[in-house]
Write a protein that holds these residues in place. Structure first.
Motif, PDB file in Angstrom:
ATOM      1  N   GLY A  32      -5.711   0.893  14.195  1.00 40.53           N
ATOM      2  CA  GLY A  32      -4.775   1.929  13.782  1.00 40.53           C
ATOM      3  C   GLY A  32      -3.337   1.472  13.956  1.00 40.53           C
ATOM      4  N   LEU A  33      -3.073   0.716  15.035  1.00 43.47           N
ATOM      5  CA  LEU A  33      -1.711   0.232  15.278  1.00 43.47           C
ATOM      6  C   LEU A  33      -1.296  -0.803  14.235  1.00 43.47           C
TER       7      LEU A  33
ATOM      8  N   GLN B   1       1.780  -0.309  11.619  1.00 39.00           N
ATOM      9  CA  GLN B   1       2.827  -1.343  11.528  1.00 39.00           C
ATOM     10  C   GLN B   1       2.952  -1.829  10.075  1.00 39.00           C
ATOM     11  N   ALA B   2       1.813  -2.095   9.453  1.00 36.52           N
ATOM     12  CA  ALA B   2       1.828  -2.577   8.063  1.00 36.52           C
ATOM     13  C   ALA B   2       2.464  -1.532   7.140  1.00 36.52           C
ATOM     14  N   GLU B   3       2.143  -0.285   7.387  1.00 29.07           N
ATOM     15  CA  GLU B   3       2.702   0.784   6.543  1.00 29.07           C
ATOM     16  C   GLU B   3       4.201   0.907   6.748  1.00 29.07           C
ATOM     17  N   SER B   4       4.639   0.686   7.992  1.00 29.46           N
ATOM     18  CA  SER B   4       6.082   0.776   8.248  1.00 29.46           C
ATOM     19  C   SER B   4       6.828  -0.364   7.556  1.00 29.46           C
ATOM     20  N   GLU B   5       6.115  -1.435   7.254  1.00 25.18           N
ATOM     21  CA  GLU B   5       6.728  -2.568   6.546  1.00 25.18           C
ATOM     22  C   GLU B   5       6.512  -2.470   5.034  1.00 25.18           C
TER      23      GLU B   5
ATOM     24  N   GLU C  85      -7.566  -1.580  -2.464  1.00 24.13           N
ATOM     25  CA  GLU C  85      -7.762  -0.351  -1.701  1.00 24.13           C
ATOM     26  C   GLU C  85      -7.259  -0.590  -0.287  1.00 24.13           C
ATOM     27  N   TRP C  86      -6.566   0.388   0.238  1.00 18.78           N
ATOM     28  CA  TRP C  86      -5.996   0.306   1.593  1.00 18.78           C
ATOM     29  C   TRP C  86      -6.813   1.219   2.489  1.00 18.78           C
ATOM     30  N   ARG C  87      -7.595   0.627   3.397  1.00 15.93           N
ATOM     31  CA  ARG C  87      -8.628   1.377   4.110  1.00 15.93           C
ATOM     32  C   ARG C  87      -8.254   1.699   5.564  1.00 15.93           C
ATOM     33  N   GLU C  88      -9.134   2.459   6.187  1.00 12.54           N
ATOM     34  CA  GLU C  88      -9.021   2.749   7.623  1.00 12.54           C
ATOM     35  C   GLU C  88      -9.597   1.577   8.426  1.00 12.54           C
ATOM     36  N   PRO C  89      -9.155   1.392   9.694  1.00 14.25           N
ATOM     37  CA  PRO C  89      -9.576   0.216  10.471  1.00 14.25           C
ATOM     38  C   PRO C  89     -11.045   0.210  10.912  1.00 14.25           C
ATOM     39  N   GLY C  90     -11.572  -0.983  11.127  1.00 13.20           N
ATOM     40  CA  GLY C  90     -12.933  -1.154  11.645  1.00 13.20           C
ATOM     41  C   GLY C  90     -13.477  -2.511  11.239  1.00 13.20           C
ATOM     42  N   CYS C  91     -14.722  -2.781  11.617  1.00 17.03           N
ATOM     43  CA  CYS C  91     -15.349  -4.081  11.300  1.00 17.03           C
ATOM     44  C   CYS C  91     -15.707  -4.173   9.811  1.00 17.03           C
TER      45      CYS C  91
ATOM     46  N   ASP D  17       1.236  -1.682   2.659  1.00 17.50           N
ATOM     47  CA  ASP D  17       0.213  -0.881   1.969  1.00 17.50           C
ATOM     48  C   ASP D  17       0.596  -0.664   0.511  1.00 17.50           C
ATOM     49  N   LYS D  18       1.897  -0.447   0.274  1.00 20.16           N
ATOM     50  CA  LYS D  18       2.365  -0.206  -1.105  1.00 20.16           C
ATOM     51  C   LYS D  18       2.198  -1.458  -1.956  1.00 20.16           C
ATOM     52  N   ILE D  19       2.468  -2.603  -1.353  1.00 16.27           N
ATOM     53  CA  ILE D  19       2.310  -3.866  -2.096  1.00 16.27           C
ATOM     54  C   ILE D  19       0.849  -4.058  -2.507  1.00 16.27           C
ATOM     55  N   PHE D  20      -0.051  -3.835  -1.554  1.00 22.13           N
ATOM     56  CA  PHE D  20      -1.486  -4.017  -1.855  1.00 22.13           C
ATOM     57  C   PHE D  20      -1.954  -3.003  -2.898  1.00 22.13           C
ATOM     58  N   ARG D  21      -1.556  -1.763  -2.704  1.00 21.11           N
ATOM     59  CA  ARG D  21      -2.001  -0.708  -3.640  1.00 21.11           C
ATOM     60  C   ARG D  21      -1.478  -0.962  -5.045  1.00 21.11           C
TER      61      ARG D  21
END
Lengths: 212, 468
Positions: B382-383, B387-391, B403-409, B394-398
């Motif tokens: 989540g952190l 951080q990525a969103e604050s930079e 797809e910009w997903r939630e964290p996990g394995c 996410d917008k660049i990838f989208r």
């Protein structure tokens, strides 16, 4: 834990190197919160033609006739003969649980991945490391002889083939002691509880940041 | 006597030694996740034992958690049961910290330990997960353990173990543009093989390592296990200390100063003896792509898929034959002509902020190739996501179609809903390309984040150095 002293059993061969724990027990079966019941899904993707999911009745599955464990001559095998680096990949103890639940008591290969090797000893399954030439010889004997059996003797530290040849192997003395006696190693460790407490008390003073 | 870093860490943690050298090793940090812990907590309870030191435990749910629609919870009932079992176990046993499903600091266990300062130099770190080797980047003796050992550590705060042999991987030179820690470690595994480090602790050293960020060092140590080594190690330097300063569980004030002074001693002595040494020149390594079903089956982007007859050893030859068949590849095909269907940027190997920045730099202002069915970015925590969103990553990838997903394995092993379909080919920043790893019949090619991004844009593997 089940003791392991000496075991004689039918040998099955898995003639591949680097058999990984994802192959031994695929990820979808790791969702179980139990230790038992993994045997029907051992080598699931190789063993069946249909895709396996938890909860499926093994009787309704479609066995892959080409997979070695599905061959009639290997039915009821309890010793698995394989190649190098068996059990590589993830630390999932579900891998030895599945092998044991299927009926394997001993594994023979040239090498095993470290975590897997260790996990076997916690579950009464004995992994035996033999030199490549011996493994080759056993492969040849087994493939040529339907009903081929071996005796794996942890007490005497040898593998005995029907031709009377005994090949020695090595196991750490402490692992051997635990497996021969079927001991719960947590119980053995807790005999040293005072030493653990002393160690901890000293470290709390020396490196208090470790105990924050 | 001159000691290696591994020997120093080992010696600091010895509680008791049996006659044959089997040692009771004290464990400082116990990381716990939902897949390999339920049977251990159950065993503890059945035996009527208590957890020895609850404040050593840091737990999170990561393997089964979905990466979309968090508001919906976990759809798969058995995945949900496993996560709820962890919730219940931590509620009853306790922990220093628990980051449950949907917590702002939830994430992959090997990402959240370091980012919260719960992984500190000099610690022994264990987790029921082979990629615990990641934490060795902080000069921790960090290793994956099985569930019986999870129970053993819960009950006794110790592990029974014999000392490993030591291997120094000396990485000279500096990697070229577009070449990352992932390429260095894949190249190493190509050289020594997936059993090359069996029985050893690998220390990574040399100029390339000294110049590397903590994120890069974590990527290297993460994949030490893919080289067969239960733990990877990097010595402490200023980069380590700067990374940890101010993290939530890092010490503060006077204790910080004492700790940092001790941490600086966590390096191998100049004349320490290693049982084996491997030399690599970072400047000679190109971007790597695996072509087979074992991480050692790897080539540079400008090479071709090998043929079985290139291998003298019959067991190896058959392995290559089987791998090519599984992967649907023809011998001698140029790596750069292999077309991919899906892109996965994530996993404990490559889901940290630096990884996402590197991939975003390639993706920026470009679009996914038409043949890409799905490209997903799964931040490690989540952190990292915040951080990525604050930079604006996410917008660049989208904007590029990711797809910009939630964290996990996520799709590293596909215990949640993120999987490959049979026959699908994926450029993945994860760590294992085993048969079925990302989904039954799925075909995984391991690459760096930059190379995954380049493949997303080109629709096939492409040399990221030509895009940069």
């Amino acid at each position: 834990m089940e003791k392991f002293i000496r075991h004689e059993g039918l040998v099955a061969v898995l003639d591949r190197a680097n058999v990984d724990t994802d192959a031994i027990i695929p990820k979808q079966f790791l969702k179980s919160i139990k230790r038992s019941g993994f045997g029907p899904n051992l080598f699931d993707e190789w063993r069946y033609l249909d895709h396996g999911e938890p909860g499926m009745d093994p009787a309704t599955r479609v066995p892959n006739p080409d997979f070695v464990l599905n061959q009639a001559r290997y039915r009821s095998a309890s010793i698995l003969l394989t190649r190098e680096n068996f059990g590589c990949g993830s630390s999932r103890e579900h891998a030895p649980w599945a092998l044991q639940d299927y009926g394997f008591r001993a594994l023979i290969g040239t090498s095993f991945a470290d975590i897997f090797y260790n996990n076997c000893f916690k579950n009464g399954v004995l992994p035996v490391r033999l030199p490549a030439a011996e493994v080759d010889r056993l492969f040849a004997l087994c493939q040529a002889t339907p009903g081929f059996t071996l005796t794996v003797d942890l007490d005497g530290l040898y593998v005995l083939s029907p031709d009377g040849k005994a090949v020695p192997f090595e196991v750490d003395a402490f692992r051997r002691y635990c497996l021969l006696g079927g001991y719960d190693d947590i119980g053995l460790t807790l005999r040293h509880a005072d030493k653990i407490r002393e160690f901890e008390a000293r470290r709390r003073i020396e490196q208090p940041w470790l105990f924050a | 006597m001159a000691l290696t870093l591994y020997e120093k860490l080992w010696n600091e943690h010895v509680v008791h030694v049996e006659d044959d050298g089997t040692t009771l090793l004290y464990i400082d940090r116990h990381l716990v996740h939902e897949v390999t812990s339920p049977q251990a907590f159950e065993g503890l309870k059945l035996a009527g034992r208590k957890a020895w030191r609850v404040s050593s435990i840091v737990a999170t749910a990561d393997h089964n958690t979905p990466t979309t629609d968090w508001a919906q919870g976990i759809a798969d009932p058995i995945s949900r049961q496993q996560v709820e079992t962890l919730d219940a176990n931590i509620r009853s046993v306790g922990a220093l910290a628990y980051f449950p499903f949907r917590d702002a600091r939830q994430g992959i266990v090997h990402v959240i330990g370091p980012e919260n300062g719960a992984t500190l130099p000099g610690m022994t770190v264990v987790c029921g997960d082979s990629h615990t080797s990641t934490h060795g980047a902080f000069a921790c003796l960090a290793q994956g353990i099985g569930t019986s050992e999870v129970e053993h550590v819960l009950a006794t705060q110790c592990l029974l173990q014999k000392k490993s042999k030591t291997m120094l991987v000396h990485v000279a030179g500096q990697p070229g543009r577009g070449v990352s820690a992932k390429d260095i470690v894949l190249s190493l595994i190509g050289v020594i093989g997936t059993a090359g480090g069996t029985g050893h602790a690998i220390e990574f050293g040399g100029p390339a390592i000294r110049a590397m960020s903590m994120e890069g060092r974590m990527t290297l140590c993460n994949m030490a296990i893919e080289a067969g080594a239960r733990c990877g190690l990097v010595a402490v330097d200023q980069i380590t200390i700067d990374y940890l300063r101010g993290r939530p569980f890092a010490p503060r004030g006077d204790v910080w100063d004492r700790a940092a002074a001790h941490w600086r001693s966590l390096v191998s002595d100049a004349d320490a003896h290693f049982d084996r040494r491997v030399d690599i020149d970072a400047a000679r390594i190109g971007p790597q792509v695996t072509w087979g079903t074992s991480p050692e089956m790897v080539a540079s982007i400008n090479e071709r898929v090998p043929a079985p007859e290139d291998f003298a050893d019959p067991v190896k030859r058959e392995g290559v034959e089987r791998a090519l068949q599984y992967m649907g590849l023809v011998a001698r095909t140029p790596i750069a002509e292999i077309r991919v269907d899906k892109i996965f940027i994530g996993s404990c190997t490559n889901s940290r902020i630096e990884d996402l920045r590197a991939a975003a730099a390639i993706v920026k202002g470009r679009r996914l190739a038409d043949n890409i069915r799905l490209a997903m970015v799964v931040p490690g925590s989540g952190l990292v996501k915040a951080q990525a969103e604050s930079e604006g990553l996410d917008k660049i990838f989208r904007a590029a179609g990711f797809e910009w997903r939630e964290p996990g394995c996520s799709m590293c092993l596909g215990m949640n809903a993120d999987r490959l379909e049979p026959g699908e080919r994926c450029a993945s920043t994860s760590n294992r390309n085993f048969e079925g790893r990302q989904g039954a019949g799925g075909r995984t090619h391991l690459v760096s984040p930059q190379m995954a991004a380049a493949a997303a844009i080109a629709g096939r593997f492409a040399d990221v150095r030509e895009i940069l």
